[in-house]
Design an enzyme around this catalytic site. Structure first.
Site, PDB file in Angstrom:
ATOM      1  N   ASP A   1     -12.170   4.779  -4.920  1.00 26.33           N
ATOM      2  CA  ASP A   1     -12.677   3.422  -5.139  1.00 26.33           C
ATOM      3  C   ASP A   1     -13.425   3.273  -6.465  1.00 26.33           C
ATOM      4  O   ASP A   1     -13.783   2.152  -6.835  1.00 26.33           O
ATOM      5  CB  ASP A   1     -13.624   3.010  -4.002  1.00 26.33           C
ATOM      6  CG  ASP A   1     -12.888   2.690  -2.711  1.00 26.33           C
ATOM      7  OD1 ASP A   1     -11.739   2.221  -2.792  1.00 26.33           O
ATOM      8  OD2 ASP A   1     -13.460   2.917  -1.632  1.00 26.33           O
TER       9      ASP A   1
ATOM     10  N   ASP B   1       0.824  -1.203   0.000  1.00 24.63           N
ATOM     11  CA  ASP B   1       0.000   0.000   0.000  1.00 24.63           C
ATOM     12  C   ASP B   1       0.868   1.268   0.000  1.00 24.63           C
ATOM     13  O   ASP B   1       0.729   2.137  -0.859  1.00 24.63           O
ATOM     14  CB  ASP B   1      -0.886  -0.023   1.253  1.00 24.63           C
ATOM     15  CG  ASP B   1      -2.287   0.493   0.989  1.00 24.63           C
ATOM     16  OD1 ASP B   1      -2.733   0.457  -0.165  1.00 24.63           O
ATOM     17  OD2 ASP B   1      -2.937   0.917   1.950  1.00 24.63           O
TER      18      ASP B   1
ATOM     19  N   THR C   1      -7.750  -5.570  -0.212  1.00 23.89           N
ATOM     20  CA  THR C   1      -6.745  -6.049   0.737  1.00 23.89           C
ATOM     21  C   THR C   1      -6.788  -7.562   0.907  1.00 23.89           C
ATOM     22  O   THR C   1      -5.753  -8.243   0.851  1.00 23.89           O
ATOM     23  CB  THR C   1      -6.965  -5.376   2.108  1.00 23.89           C
ATOM     24  OG1 THR C   1      -6.801  -3.967   1.960  1.00 23.89           O
ATOM     25  CG2 THR C   1      -5.980  -5.891   3.136  1.00 23.89           C
TER      26      THR C   1
ATOM     27  N   GLU D   1      -4.762   7.926  -0.413  1.00 24.67           N
ATOM     28  CA  GLU D   1      -5.418   7.276   0.717  1.00 24.67           C
ATOM     29  C   GLU D   1      -4.520   7.216   1.950  1.00 24.67           C
ATOM     30  O   GLU D   1      -5.005   7.136   3.076  1.00 24.67           O
ATOM     31  CB  GLU D   1      -5.834   5.860   0.301  1.00 24.67           C
ATOM     32  CG  GLU D   1      -6.808   5.210   1.259  1.00 24.67           C
ATOM     33  CD  GLU D   1      -7.299   3.865   0.771  1.00 24.67           C
ATOM     34  OE1 GLU D   1      -8.305   3.387   1.322  1.00 24.67           O
ATOM     35  OE2 GLU D   1      -6.689   3.291  -0.134  1.00 24.67           O
TER      36      GLU D   1
ATOM     37  N   ASP E   1      -5.947   4.898  -5.442  1.00 26.83           N
ATOM     38  CA  ASP E   1      -6.168   3.834  -4.463  1.00 26.83           C
ATOM     39  C   ASP E   1      -5.016   2.852  -4.662  1.00 26.83           C
ATOM     40  O   ASP E   1      -4.998   2.087  -5.629  1.00 26.83           O
ATOM     41  CB  ASP E   1      -7.512   3.138  -4.694  1.00 26.83           C
ATOM     42  CG  ASP E   1      -7.883   2.195  -3.553  1.00 26.83           C
ATOM     43  OD1 ASP E   1      -6.994   1.884  -2.736  1.00 26.83           O
ATOM     44  OD2 ASP E   1      -9.039   1.767  -3.478  1.00 26.83           O
TER      45      ASP E   1
ATOM     46  N   ILE F   1      -3.830   0.058  -3.111  1.00 24.53           N
ATOM     47  CA  ILE F   1      -4.212  -1.357  -3.123  1.00 24.53           C
ATOM     48  C   ILE F   1      -5.705  -1.435  -2.827  1.00 24.53           C
ATOM     49  O   ILE F   1      -6.135  -1.208  -1.701  1.00 24.53           O
ATOM     50  CB  ILE F   1      -3.449  -2.200  -2.077  1.00 24.53           C
ATOM     51  CG1 ILE F   1      -1.948  -2.157  -2.312  1.00 24.53           C
ATOM     52  CG2 ILE F   1      -3.951  -3.650  -2.108  1.00 24.53           C
ATOM     53  CD1 ILE F   1      -1.489  -2.915  -3.544  1.00 24.53           C
ATOM     54  N   ASP F   2      -6.484  -1.740  -3.842  1.00 23.05           N
ATOM     55  CA  ASP F   2      -7.919  -1.928  -3.666  1.00 23.05           C
ATOM     56  C   ASP F   2      -8.174  -3.435  -3.652  1.00 23.05           C
ATOM     57  O   ASP F   2      -7.939  -4.111  -4.650  1.00 23.05           O
ATOM     58  CB  ASP F   2      -8.675  -1.273  -4.823  1.00 23.05           C
ATOM     59  CG  ASP F   2     -10.178  -1.339  -4.641  1.00 23.05           C
ATOM     60  OD1 ASP F   2     -10.631  -1.171  -3.498  1.00 23.05           O
ATOM     61  OD2 ASP F   2     -10.887  -1.567  -5.637  1.00 23.05           O
TER      62      ASP F   2
END
Length: 328
Positions: free
Chosen positions: A271, A46, A129, A69, A124, A126-127
């Site tokens: 997102d 991330d 997790t 983010e 974003d 890392i969308d």
């Protein structure tokens, strides 16, 4: 205006980030971390993605701010020293111009609040997790917003099969799109490119639903009611992250529902920005569950929208009507 220079740099940045994520998975995700539900590997990815992508973008476009983010406050602390070292180690493999301090500065760059005017990136890192930790689907999602309108997007899907009908075949794709243009899929394996488009299905009974794997992300019971109203008989196509938008854009599925899990929840712009343009430029339609266009001009959330619906366009009005019936 299709923003070719910005799209080229964004595509290069996300491609690098995909390689970083693969390296983190190979080095840090083990049976032990999965068994212990240890999220530290995805946290490294991330932060690493945000640093790498931001550094690449600001090098070429120093005057364009970012809505990010993450921030580096924890990494700067004594408690975060081990995590900081892992982030820096992985980032510098892909950008040797970065130092520990410039890595942290790049992570902290994403402070733009969003809004109706100006030009800014939205990321974003890392969308998805849980998909990342399971070795399933996750996405790196980068968009560019100008005066409240998404004008380009890049979705990096490192684990997505190039051919949905061959899940054991080559994996890893970028989906790129810009306003007044088309949506392109680029193979991370060999760099081959192809224009993708949504399905031409006009009969809902022949469609496939795409929805989140995680029940916390969508109201799956509502989705089942809507599918029944539309006469959909195929089992739902469940996939993590904004890869769902990629699946709609290239015709793996025709309907994506993200039903609200509570009335006060506000979707985050990071997102959906990249996914929105990837689907729309592939010929699809994306609105909220009431048929309202997504409004990216109101800050960091889609506060005037409720849920998200993405379709191939031909089915959209039927799906919105069924949602109204189901929720009535």
């Amino acid at each position: 205006m299709s923003y070719p220079l910005e799209l080229g740099v964004a595509t290069r940045a996300v491609a690098k980030a995909c390689e970083l994520c693969r390296q983190v998975q190979a080095n840090l995700v083990t049976e032990e971390t999965v068994a212990k539900k240890d999220k530290s590997p995805v946290t490294v990815a991330d932060f690493g993605v945000q640093a790498l992508v931001t550094a690449e973008l600001t090098r070429e476009f120093p005057d364009i701010p970012m809505v990010g983010e993450e921030d580096a406050a924890y990494l700067r602390s004594e408690e975060g020293a081990d995590l900081r070292n892992k982030v820096v180690e992985h980032v510098t493999k892909y950008d040797n111009t970065l130092t520990p301090e410039t890595t942290l500065a790049a992570i902290d760059y994403g402070t733009r609040p969003g809004g109706p005017t100006g030009k800014f990136w939205v990321l974003d890192p890392i969308d998805g997790t849980k998909g990342f930790l399971r070795g399933d689907q996750y996405a790196i999602a980068l968009g560019l917003i100008v005066d409240g309108q998404v004008v380009l997007g890049v979705l990096g899907c490192p684990n997505l099969p190039i051919n949905a009908d061959d899940p054991t075949g080559p994996k890893g794709a970028l989906f790129t799109a810009a306003i007044d243009s088309t949506t392109t899929m680029i193979s991370l394996a060999n760099g081959s490119t192809s224009t993708v488009s949504v399905t031409d299905i006009a009969d809902c009974s022949k469609a496939t639903f795409c929805e989140s794997v995680e029940k916390a992300h969508t109201q799956q019971s509502d989705s089942a009611k809507i599918a029944d109203l539309l006469g959909v008989t195929a089992p739902p196509f469940r996939i993590d992250s904004q890869c769902k938008y990629a699946a709609i854009a290239r015709g793996d599925s025709s309907i994506y529902l993200r039903m609200p899990t509570r009335k006060d929840y506000e979707e985050r712009i990071w997102d959906h920005a990249a996914g929105w343009i990837v689907v729309t430029q592939a010929g699809g339609t994306v609105t909220d569950i009431n048929g309202k266009p997504l409004d990216f001009s109101l800050g960091q959330t889609l506060k005037e929208n409720s849920g998200v619906v993405a379709t191939n366009g031909k089915l959209h009005s039927q799906v919105i009507h069924a949602i109204a019936q189901a929720l009535a």
